[in-house]
Each structure stands twice: as structure tokens, then as C-alpha cells.
Design a protein around this motif. Structure first.
Motif, PDB file in Angstrom:
ATOM      1  N   MET A 170       0.842  -1.189   0.000  1.00  0.00           N
ATOM      2  CA  MET A 170       0.000   0.000   0.000  1.00  0.00           C
ATOM      3  C   MET A 170       0.878   1.240   0.000  1.00  0.00           C
ATOM      4  O   MET A 170       1.806   1.337   0.789  1.00  0.00           O
ATOM      5  N   THR A 171       0.552   2.176  -0.858  1.00  0.00           N
ATOM      6  CA  THR A 171       1.328   3.408  -0.874  1.00  0.00           C
ATOM      7  C   THR A 171       0.413   4.615  -1.011  1.00  0.00           C
ATOM      8  O   THR A 171      -0.669   4.522  -1.590  1.00  0.00           O
ATOM      9  N   LEU A 172       0.856   5.717  -0.437  1.00  0.00           N
ATOM     10  CA  LEU A 172       0.155   6.988  -0.619  1.00  0.00           C
ATOM     11  C   LEU A 172       1.095   7.976  -1.297  1.00  0.00           C
ATOM     12  O   LEU A 172       0.910   9.184  -1.191  1.00  0.00           O
ATOM     13  N   ALA A 173       2.101   7.447  -1.973  1.00  0.00           N
ATOM     14  CA  ALA A 173       3.078   8.326  -2.636  1.00  0.00           C
ATOM     15  C   ALA A 173       2.350   9.234  -3.619  1.00  0.00           C
ATOM     16  O   ALA A 173       1.460   8.794  -4.346  1.00  0.00           O
ATOM     17  N   GLY A 174       2.706  10.504  -3.580  1.00  0.00           N
ATOM     18  CA  GLY A 174       2.094  11.471  -4.493  1.00  0.00           C
ATOM     19  C   GLY A 174       0.758  12.004  -4.010  1.00  0.00           C
ATOM     20  O   GLY A 174       0.156  12.847  -4.663  1.00  0.00           O
ATOM     21  N   LYS A 175       0.282  11.512  -2.876  1.00  0.00           N
ATOM     22  CA  LYS A 175      -1.016  11.973  -2.350  1.00  0.00           C
ATOM     23  C   LYS A 175      -0.794  12.991  -1.232  1.00  0.00           C
ATOM     24  O   LYS A 175       0.110  12.838  -0.408  1.00  0.00           O
ATOM     25  N   LYS A 176      -1.653  14.001  -1.230  1.00  0.00           N
ATOM     26  CA  LYS A 176      -1.572  15.021  -0.178  1.00  0.00           C
ATOM     27  C   LYS A 176      -2.733  14.802   0.792  1.00  0.00           C
ATOM     28  O   LYS A 176      -3.901  14.843   0.401  1.00  0.00           O
ATOM     29  N   ILE A 177      -2.372  14.580   2.068  1.00  0.00           N
ATOM     30  CA  ILE A 177      -3.370  14.287   3.104  1.00  0.00           C
ATOM     31  C   ILE A 177      -3.374  15.446   4.103  1.00  0.00           C
ATOM     32  O   ILE A 177      -2.324  15.776   4.669  1.00  0.00           O
ATOM     33  N   VAL A 178      -4.525  16.026   4.340  1.00  0.00           N
ATOM     34  CA  VAL A 178      -4.654  17.095   5.327  1.00  0.00           C
ATOM     35  C   VAL A 178      -5.374  16.523   6.544  1.00  0.00           C
ATOM     36  O   VAL A 178      -6.476  15.976   6.424  1.00  0.00           O
ATOM     37  N   ILE A 179      -4.720  16.636   7.709  1.00  0.00           N
ATOM     38  CA  ILE A 179      -5.300  16.072   8.933  1.00  0.00           C
ATOM     39  C   ILE A 179      -5.514  17.220   9.928  1.00  0.00           C
ATOM     40  O   ILE A 179      -4.557  17.730  10.532  1.00  0.00           O
ATOM     41  N   ILE A 180      -6.769  17.618  10.081  1.00  0.00           N
ATOM     42  CA  ILE A 180      -7.081  18.647  11.086  1.00  0.00           C
ATOM     43  C   ILE A 180      -7.253  17.902  12.408  1.00  0.00           C
ATOM     44  O   ILE A 180      -8.096  17.001  12.520  1.00  0.00           O
ATOM     45  N   GLY A 181      -6.407  18.252  13.375  1.00  0.00           N
ATOM     46  CA  GLY A 181      -6.311  17.468  14.614  1.00  0.00           C
ATOM     47  C   GLY A 181      -5.081  16.568  14.607  1.00  0.00           C
ATOM     48  O   GLY A 181      -4.917  15.724  15.480  1.00  0.00           O
ATOM     49  N   GLY A 182      -4.203  16.793  13.634  1.00  0.00           N
ATOM     50  CA  GLY A 182      -3.042  15.910  13.458  1.00  0.00           C
ATOM     51  C   GLY A 182      -1.922  16.113  14.460  1.00  0.00           C
ATOM     52  O   GLY A 182      -0.884  15.459  14.368  1.00  0.00           O
ATOM     53  N   SER A 183      -2.129  16.976  15.456  1.00  0.00           N
ATOM     54  CA  SER A 183      -1.045  17.209  16.426  1.00  0.00           C
ATOM     55  C   SER A 183      -1.159  16.328  17.662  1.00  0.00           C
ATOM     56  O   SER A 183      -0.331  16.426  18.566  1.00  0.00           O
ATOM     57  N   GLY A 188      -3.106   3.904  17.216  1.00  0.00           N
ATOM     58  CA  GLY A 188      -2.767   3.177  15.984  1.00  0.00           C
ATOM     59  C   GLY A 188      -3.898   2.288  15.493  1.00  0.00           C
ATOM     60  O   GLY A 188      -4.046   2.060  14.279  1.00  0.00           O
ATOM     61  N   ASP A 189      -4.723   1.778  16.425  1.00  0.00           N
ATOM     62  CA  ASP A 189      -5.856   0.936  16.012  1.00  0.00           C
ATOM     63  C   ASP A 189      -6.794   1.728  15.108  1.00  0.00           C
ATOM     64  O   ASP A 189      -7.341   1.210  14.132  1.00  0.00           O
ATOM     65  N   VAL A 190      -7.000   2.986  15.469  1.00  0.00           N
ATOM     66  CA  VAL A 190      -7.938   3.816  14.701  1.00  0.00           C
ATOM     67  C   VAL A 190      -7.258   4.369  13.445  1.00  0.00           C
ATOM     68  O   VAL A 190      -7.858   4.425  12.369  1.00  0.00           O
ATOM     69  N   ALA A 191      -5.980   4.732  13.587  1.00  0.00           N
ATOM     70  CA  ALA A 191      -5.248   5.271  12.434  1.00  0.00           C
ATOM     71  C   ALA A 191      -5.238   4.254  11.288  1.00  0.00           C
ATOM     72  O   ALA A 191      -5.419   4.614  10.118  1.00  0.00           O
ATOM     73  N   GLN A 192      -5.059   2.968  11.622  1.00  0.00           N
ATOM     74  CA  GLN A 192      -5.086   1.924  10.577  1.00  0.00           C
ATOM     75  C   GLN A 192      -6.414   1.926   9.836  1.00  0.00           C
ATOM     76  O   GLN A 192      -6.478   1.695   8.628  1.00  0.00           O
ATOM     77  N   SER A 193      -7.501   2.177  10.584  1.00  0.00           N
ATOM     78  CA  SER A 193      -8.830   2.192   9.966  1.00  0.00           C
ATOM     79  C   SER A 193      -8.993   3.401   9.050  1.00  0.00           C
ATOM     80  O   SER A 193      -9.651   3.316   8.015  1.00  0.00           O
ATOM     81  N   VAL A 194      -8.402   4.513   9.445  1.00  0.00           N
ATOM     82  CA  VAL A 194      -8.455   5.702   8.580  1.00  0.00           C
ATOM     83  C   VAL A 194      -7.727   5.401   7.268  1.00  0.00           C
ATOM     84  O   VAL A 194      -8.221   5.689   6.172  1.00  0.00           O
ATOM     85  N   LEU A 195      -6.553   4.775   7.393  1.00  0.00           N
ATOM     86  CA  LEU A 195      -5.779   4.467   6.188  1.00  0.00           C
ATOM     87  C   LEU A 195      -6.556   3.535   5.262  1.00  0.00           C
ATOM     88  O   LEU A 195      -6.554   3.704   4.035  1.00  0.00           O
ATOM     89  N   TYR A 196      -7.270   2.588   5.857  1.00  0.00           N
ATOM     90  CA  TYR A 196      -8.118   1.680   5.066  1.00  0.00           C
ATOM     91  C   TYR A 196      -9.153   2.483   4.277  1.00  0.00           C
ATOM     92  O   TYR A 196      -9.379   2.243   3.083  1.00  0.00           O
ATOM     93  N   LEU A 197      -9.754   3.468   4.930  1.00  0.00           N
ATOM     94  CA  LEU A 197     -10.780   4.277   4.261  1.00  0.00           C
ATOM     95  C   LEU A 197     -10.171   5.131   3.144  1.00  0.00           C
ATOM     96  O   LEU A 197     -10.804   5.362   2.117  1.00  0.00           O
ATOM     97  N   LEU A 198      -8.944   5.590   3.332  1.00  0.00           N
ATOM     98  CA  LEU A 198      -8.297   6.376   2.276  1.00  0.00           C
ATOM     99  C   LEU A 198      -8.020   5.502   1.052  1.00  0.00           C
ATOM    100  O   LEU A 198      -8.187   5.930  -0.087  1.00  0.00           O
ATOM    101  N   HIS A 199      -7.606   4.251   1.314  1.00  0.00           N
ATOM    102  CA  HIS A 199      -7.182   3.379   0.221  1.00  0.00           C
ATOM    103  C   HIS A 199      -8.341   2.740  -0.536  1.00  0.00           C
ATOM    104  O   HIS A 199      -8.249   2.528  -1.742  1.00  0.00           O
ATOM    105  N   ASN A 200      -9.416   2.364   0.164  1.00  0.00           N
ATOM    106  CA  ASN A 200     -10.423   1.503  -0.469  1.00  0.00           C
ATOM    107  C   ASN A 200     -11.463   2.339  -1.222  1.00  0.00           C
ATOM    108  O   ASN A 200     -12.395   2.892  -0.635  1.00  0.00           O
ATOM    109  N   SER A 201     -11.326   2.373  -2.540  1.00  0.00           N
ATOM    110  CA  SER A 201     -12.161   3.262  -3.355  1.00  0.00           C
ATOM    111  C   SER A 201     -13.592   2.754  -3.505  1.00  0.00           C
ATOM    112  O   SER A 201     -14.415   3.394  -4.157  1.00  0.00           O
TER     113      SER A 201
END
Ligand SMILES: NC(=O)c1ccc[n+]([C@@H]2O[C@H](COP(=O)([O-])OP(=O)(O)OC[C@H]3O[C@@H](n4cnc5c(N)ncnc54)[C@H](OP(=O)(O)O)[C@@H]3O)[C@@H](O)[C@H]2O)c1
Length: 239
Positions: free
Chosen positions: A1-14, A210-223
Motif C-alpha cells: 500500500m502506498t500513498l506516494a504522491g497523495k496530499k493528506i490534510v489532517i485537522i487534529g493531526g497534532s 494506531g488501532d484507529v489510524a489503521q482504519s483511517v488508512l483503510y478508508l483512504l485506500h479503499n475506493s
């Protein structure tokens, strides 16, 4: 899985789930932009994540500020993730109505503004991920306002999945996750709370960011996934 070339904006990312999502997205080669209110938290997150991350001070409860952030700083993006929220719980009758309004200003209107001003800038194949929470789906005494806000966000996300299509819009509903959101609690009380929740859950532990972050990544990837409310709660809804 890669997000190369993708721009992700995370409000609350701190902090918490947003910070972990930023770390995973960076690992997958994404260009990551984080935003939140506190310069201090952003500096710490920048140190943790590394210099390739762009960090912006933003109060998402301020619509004009969100609009300017999107049009002036972000300009274009592939995915928006909004984990930002300042929340509290408290007894319905004993709580000032203004406090409930503040909760909506933060967690509902903030996500509404973010989605509204990011949507026109999202690239083809892009997505929006909003954050709801357990108490919308498992009502809890003392969390009337938070439950209502979370339910409103879930409904907003599902309707936007229809209205903004073919952009995808999904909603994550975390259960009890060990994040700095409970930093204000006394250490012993927080540990006791986590232990009592863990004992009730099928997975016998509370969640980690990390449990939730993995789920976010799944949502970004699965079109093929849109309009879903993804429960990441260790089985809490079954209890
Ligand atoms: N942790 C849980 O157990 C749990 C359970 C159910 C749902 N959730 C939901 O999951 C999401 C993430 O929670 P978390 O535990 O990761 O929280 P967290 O660690 O407290 O992080 C929240 C982030 O939001 C930012 N933020 C707060 N208000 C903001 C505003 N008005 N504008 C911009 N940024 C703002 C904070 O930074 P600044 O202070 O710098 O602004 C911080 O970066 C939230 O929607 C939360 O309600 C969490």
C-alpha cells in the motif's frame, strides 16, 4: 500500500489519533499537512513526525479561518481527515446550555466547515473522513450532548457521501481509545477507567491511537467504501 504522491490534510493531526494517522500516512509516502490550535502541540508533533510535515495553526470552529486555510495554505488535496475536537461529558440538567453549544461549535460545525471548504479542492478519487464516536450509538448517561454531536456528524457524513459523490465520504466512530484527550484526568482514575472498560470488552483492552489510524488508512485506500460509519471500538457496541 502506498500513498506516494497523495496530499493528506489532517485537522487534529497534532495529537492522539490524528498524530498516529499522520505518522502512518508519512510511512506510506504521503505529503502530510497537519493543523490544530496550539502552536506548542504543533511544534511537538513536528518534532515527532519530522520536517517533511507542514503544520498550521487553525481553529476549525472559525469558518473564515478554515476557508482561508484551505484556499491559501492547502490549495489542493487528495484526502481530508478531521480528528479534531474538544469534547466533554456531563449531566444534562446540571450543564449550562452554552457548554452544549460549544461542543457543537467544535466537533460538529468544525467538521462541517472543513468538509465544505475542502470539498471543492479535492482531487479526483479523493475522500473525506470525519469523526463521530461511540456514545452516538451506545447512549451513555451523562453524554447527551456528545452523543447528539456524534450522531449529527455521522448523519452529515452519510449525506455528504451522496451529495459530494464521486468524492467518497466516510465516518469513523472510535470506542474508548487511550489518547491525550484524557490527559486532564487524574492518572489513577484514568487507569481505573481503562481497566474497567477493558474488562467489559470482547478484546479485553482499550484501543490505542494506531488501532484507529489503521482504519483511517483503510478508508483512504479503499475506493469502494463510501457513506460508511466504521466502528473501531473493540466490540464495545456488543456489550
Ligand atoms: N479518545 C477516545 O476515547 C475517543 C472516543 C470516541 C471518539 N473520539 C473522537 O476521535 C477524535 C480524535 O480524538 P483523540 O482522542 O485523538 O483526541 P486528542 O488526542 O485530544 O486530539 C484532538 C486534536 O484536535 C485538535 N483540536 C481540538 N479542537 C480543535 C479546533 N477547534 N480546531 C483545530 N484543532 C482542534 C487538538 O489540538 P489543539 O488543542 O492544538 O487544537 C488535537 O490535535 C475526536 O473526534 C474524538 O471526539 C475519541
Amino acid at each position: 500500500m502506498t500513498l506516494a504522491g497523495k496530499k493528506i490534510v489532517i485537522i487534529g493531526g497534532s495529537s492522539g489519533i490524528g498524530l498516529e494517522t499522520a505518522a502512518l500516512a508519512l510511512e506510506q509516502g504521503a505529503e502530510v499537512v497537519i493543523a490544530s490550535r496550539s502552536a506548542d502541540k504543533l511544534r511537538q508533533a513536528h518534532n515527532t513526525l519530522g520536517s517533511s510535515v507542514s503544520a498550521y495553526e487553525l481553529d476549525m470552529a472559525d469558518e473564515q479561518a478554515v476557508k482561508e486555510f484551505m484556499t491559501r495554505d492547502v490549495k489542493r488535496l487528495d484526502h481530508l481527515v478531521v480528528t479534531a475536537a474538544q469534547t466533554w461529558s456531563g449531566p444534562f440538567l446540571a450543564t449550562e446550555t452554552s457548554k452544549a453549544r460549544e461542543l457543537f461549535d467544535s466537533k460538529f460545525w468544525g467538521q462541517y466547515y472543513a468538509a465544505k471548504h475542502a470539498a471543492p479542492l479535492l482531487a479526483e478519487g479523493g475522500s473525506i473522513t470525519l469523526f463521530s464516536g461511540l456514545v452516538a450509538f451506545k447512549p451513555m448517561a451523562g453524554a447527551a450532548s456528545l452523543g447528539a454531536v456524534n450522531a449529527a456528524v455521522a448523519s452529515l457524513g452519510q449525506t455528504l457521501a451522496l451529495e459530494l459523490a464521486p468524492l467518497r465520504v466516510n465516518v469513523v466512530s472510535p470506542g474508548i481509545i487511550d489518547t491525550p484527550s484524557r490527559a486532564g484526568m487524574d492518572d489513577a482514575a484514568r487507569s481505573a477507567f481503562y481497566e474497567s472498560v477493558a474488562a467489559r470488552l470482547p478484546v479485553k483492552r482499550v484501543g490505542q491511537p494506531g488501532d484507529v489510524a489503521q482504519s483511517v488508512l483503510y478508508l483512504l485506500h479503499n475506493s469502494f467504501v463510501t457513506g460508511t460509519v466504521l466502528h473501531v471500538d473493540g466490540g464495545h457496541l456488543l456489550t
